[in-house]
Scaffold this motif. Sequence first.
Motif, mmCIF file in Angstrom:
data_model
loop_
_atom_site.group_PDB
_atom_site.id
_atom_site.type_symbol
_atom_site.label_atom_id
_atom_site.label_comp_id
_atom_site.label_asym_id
_atom_site.label_seq_id
_atom_site.Cartn_x
_atom_site.Cartn_y
_atom_site.Cartn_z
ATOM 1 N N GLY A 207 1.879 12.404 -1.668
ATOM 2 C CA GLY A 207 3.024 13.227 -1.329
ATOM 3 C C GLY A 207 3.395 13.196 0.138
ATOM 4 O O GLY A 207 4.319 13.864 0.553
ATOM 5 N N VAL A 208 2.654 12.447 0.957
ATOM 6 C CA VAL A 208 2.968 12.387 2.386
ATOM 7 C C VAL A 208 3.352 10.963 2.762
ATOM 8 O O VAL A 208 4.485 10.687 3.111
ATOM 9 N N SER A 209 2.383 10.036 2.681
ATOM 10 C CA SER A 209 2.729 8.648 2.961
ATOM 11 C C SER A 209 2.564 7.771 1.729
ATOM 12 O O SER A 209 2.651 6.565 1.810
ATOM 13 N N GLY A 210 2.311 8.398 0.575
ATOM 14 C CA GLY A 210 2.153 7.645 -0.658
ATOM 15 C C GLY A 210 3.435 7.580 -1.434
ATOM 16 O O GLY A 210 4.398 6.942 -1.036
ATOM 17 N N GLY B 82 6.930 6.053 -0.088
ATOM 18 C CA GLY B 82 7.165 4.774 -0.725
ATOM 19 C C GLY B 82 8.506 4.727 -1.420
ATOM 20 O O GLY B 82 9.206 3.705 -1.382
ATOM 21 N N ALA B 83 8.895 5.843 -2.033
ATOM 22 C CA ALA B 83 10.162 5.883 -2.755
ATOM 23 C C ALA B 83 11.366 5.813 -1.825
ATOM 24 O O ALA B 83 12.471 5.490 -2.262
ATOM 25 N N THR B 84 11.158 6.110 -0.548
ATOM 26 C CA THR B 84 12.289 6.101 0.400
ATOM 27 C C THR B 84 12.439 4.769 1.120
ATOM 28 O O THR B 84 13.426 4.570 1.830
ATOM 29 N N ILE B 85 11.470 3.855 0.971
ATOM 30 C CA ILE B 85 11.513 2.590 1.705
ATOM 31 C C ILE B 85 12.501 1.634 1.050
ATOM 32 O O ILE B 85 12.398 1.328 -0.138
ATOM 33 N N ASP B 86 13.465 1.179 1.818
ATOM 34 C CA ASP B 86 14.405 0.169 1.332
ATOM 35 C C ASP B 86 14.995 -0.547 2.533
ATOM 36 O O ASP B 86 15.101 0.023 3.622
ATOM 37 N N PHE B 87 15.347 -1.793 2.342
ATOM 38 C CA PHE B 87 15.973 -2.566 3.408
ATOM 39 C C PHE B 87 16.616 -3.797 2.778
ATOM 40 O O PHE B 87 16.330 -4.156 1.623
ATOM 41 N N ALA B 88 17.493 -4.421 3.523
ATOM 42 C CA ALA B 88 18.200 -5.599 3.031
ATOM 43 C C ALA B 88 17.289 -6.825 3.065
ATOM 44 O O ALA B 88 16.547 -7.035 4.021
ATOM 45 N N VAL B 89 17.360 -7.622 2.007
ATOM 46 C CA VAL B 89 16.628 -8.883 1.926
ATOM 47 C C VAL B 89 17.596 -9.928 1.392
ATOM 48 O O VAL B 89 17.932 -9.918 0.208
ATOM 49 N N GLY B 90 18.058 -10.800 2.263
ATOM 50 C CA GLY B 90 19.058 -11.772 1.831
ATOM 51 C C GLY B 90 20.305 -11.061 1.349
ATOM 52 O O GLY B 90 20.885 -10.248 2.063
ATOM 53 N N THR C 2 18.346 -6.056 -1.855
ATOM 54 C CA THR C 2 17.539 -5.046 -1.170
ATOM 55 C C THR C 2 16.150 -5.030 -1.785
ATOM 56 O O THR C 2 15.927 -5.582 -2.877
ATOM 57 N N LEU C 3 15.221 -4.408 -1.078
ATOM 58 C CA LEU C 3 13.864 -4.289 -1.602
ATOM 59 C C LEU C 3 13.864 -3.596 -2.961
ATOM 60 O O LEU C 3 13.182 -4.030 -3.893
ATOM 61 N N LYS C 4 14.641 -2.533 -3.102
ATOM 62 C CA LYS C 4 14.646 -1.790 -4.369
ATOM 63 C C LYS C 4 15.110 -2.654 -5.524
ATOM 64 O O LYS C 4 14.536 -2.609 -6.625
ATOM 65 N N THR C 5 16.161 -3.448 -5.304
ATOM 66 C CA THR C 5 16.642 -4.296 -6.400
ATOM 67 C C THR C 5 15.610 -5.366 -6.754
ATOM 68 O O THR C 5 15.419 -5.689 -7.933
ATOM 69 N N ILE C 6 14.930 -5.905 -5.740
ATOM 70 C CA ILE C 6 13.890 -6.907 -5.997
ATOM 71 C C ILE C 6 12.755 -6.301 -6.811
ATOM 72 O O ILE C 6 12.259 -6.903 -7.778
ATOM 73 N N ASN D 236 0.831 -1.203 0.000
ATOM 74 C CA ASN D 236 0.000 0.000 0.000
ATOM 75 C C ASN D 236 0.871 1.260 0.000
ATOM 76 O O ASN D 236 0.604 2.219 -0.726
ATOM 77 N N ASP D 237 1.931 1.250 0.806
ATOM 78 C CA ASP D 237 2.838 2.403 0.854
ATOM 79 C C ASP D 237 3.607 2.585 -0.444
ATOM 80 O O ASP D 237 3.932 3.710 -0.840
ATOM 81 N N LEU D 238 3.926 1.473 -1.109
ATOM 82 C CA LEU D 238 4.730 1.531 -2.326
ATOM 83 C C LEU D 238 3.903 1.844 -3.568
ATOM 84 O O LEU D 238 4.463 2.176 -4.617
ATOM 85 N N SER D 239 2.587 1.742 -3.472
ATOM 86 C CA SER D 239 1.747 1.969 -4.645
ATOM 87 C C SER D 239 1.963 3.375 -5.216
ATOM 88 O O SER D 239 1.910 4.362 -4.477
ATOM 89 N N PRO D 240 2.199 3.477 -6.525
ATOM 90 C CA PRO D 240 2.368 4.803 -7.141
ATOM 91 C C PRO D 240 1.062 5.568 -7.284
ATOM 92 O O PRO D 240 1.070 6.740 -7.661
ATOM 93 N N VAL D 241 -0.062 4.921 -7.007
ATOM 94 C CA VAL D 241 -1.375 5.566 -7.072
ATOM 95 C C VAL D 241 -2.006 5.490 -5.692
ATOM 96 O O VAL D 241 -2.163 4.406 -5.133
#
Length: 278
Positions: free
Chosen positions: A240-243, A247-255, A258-262, A225-230
């Motif tokens: 522009g606040v939590s959308g 969403g564009a700033t959320i990233d973290f390591a996964v294995g 990272t979330l962005k690369t996935i 929901n946070d990552l949705s571009p709409v």
Amino acid sequence: MDRIDALKSIAAQAGRGDLHFPTHVDATLKLQRTLTDPECHIDEAARLVQTEPLLAARTVAIANSAAYNRFGNDVTNVKAAVQRVGFRTLGALAAAVIVRQLASEIHDPELRAKADQLWLHSTHVAALSQVIARRVSFVDPETAMFAGIVHEVGGFYLLSRAAEFPGLLDGGADEWIEHGETAIGRGVLLKLGVPAPVMGAIEALWNGMRALPPETLGDTLLLANDLSPVASPLLERDIGVSGIQVGATIDFAVGEGTLKTILQESEDEVHSLTAALA
């Protein structure tokens, strides 16, 4: 009746199960229940899907999407599509048809635009939920996609009733969250026969509770929901606040990634799922 009283009235009706659905929604609900019957054979499922043209088209489109068609072998008939996607995905697609049918009686141009935006938001959340579930949180991807499809069904029901109450949506996000979202959403989800785990995930979304990296179905849905571009048009303050910006700033390591690369690697899957649901 002012807008808050109107919201409370609709919410009270939904809480009692007193919901006003178009006739074709009731017909698709019956079809959905049959499809989820464990005794339903694949031949019967294919026959039933073909009685609903929109469901048939969506089933074939999903079966040929990048998420389900890994080897580029397109299917051209409903039975083959049902075999590929499976019954749980088929149930999610039936729910998608029901959600769209809720908006089919909306004729006011402004309300129609909100319904179209809400569905576009839902398709993005559903597609992102499926990918995040499969590659990040490791919960069931089909259940995650289903949760994404139906997470705003209360909003669609509200929009379908809004023409009866002029000014109903003038109060903005805070009034919807306080007086309608949970009660109306829960009532419609119960009417749709949504399973308890999915109900719990959607309630976690309403409450804003999640962990990062996501561990549960609720975490998965809230992240999508946070990552949705709409953004949802019923929660305009999210734009522009939590959308998009958050969403564009959320990233973290996964294995080892990272979330962005996935998400970058899964861009075609998300795009094809969103297009197939639209």
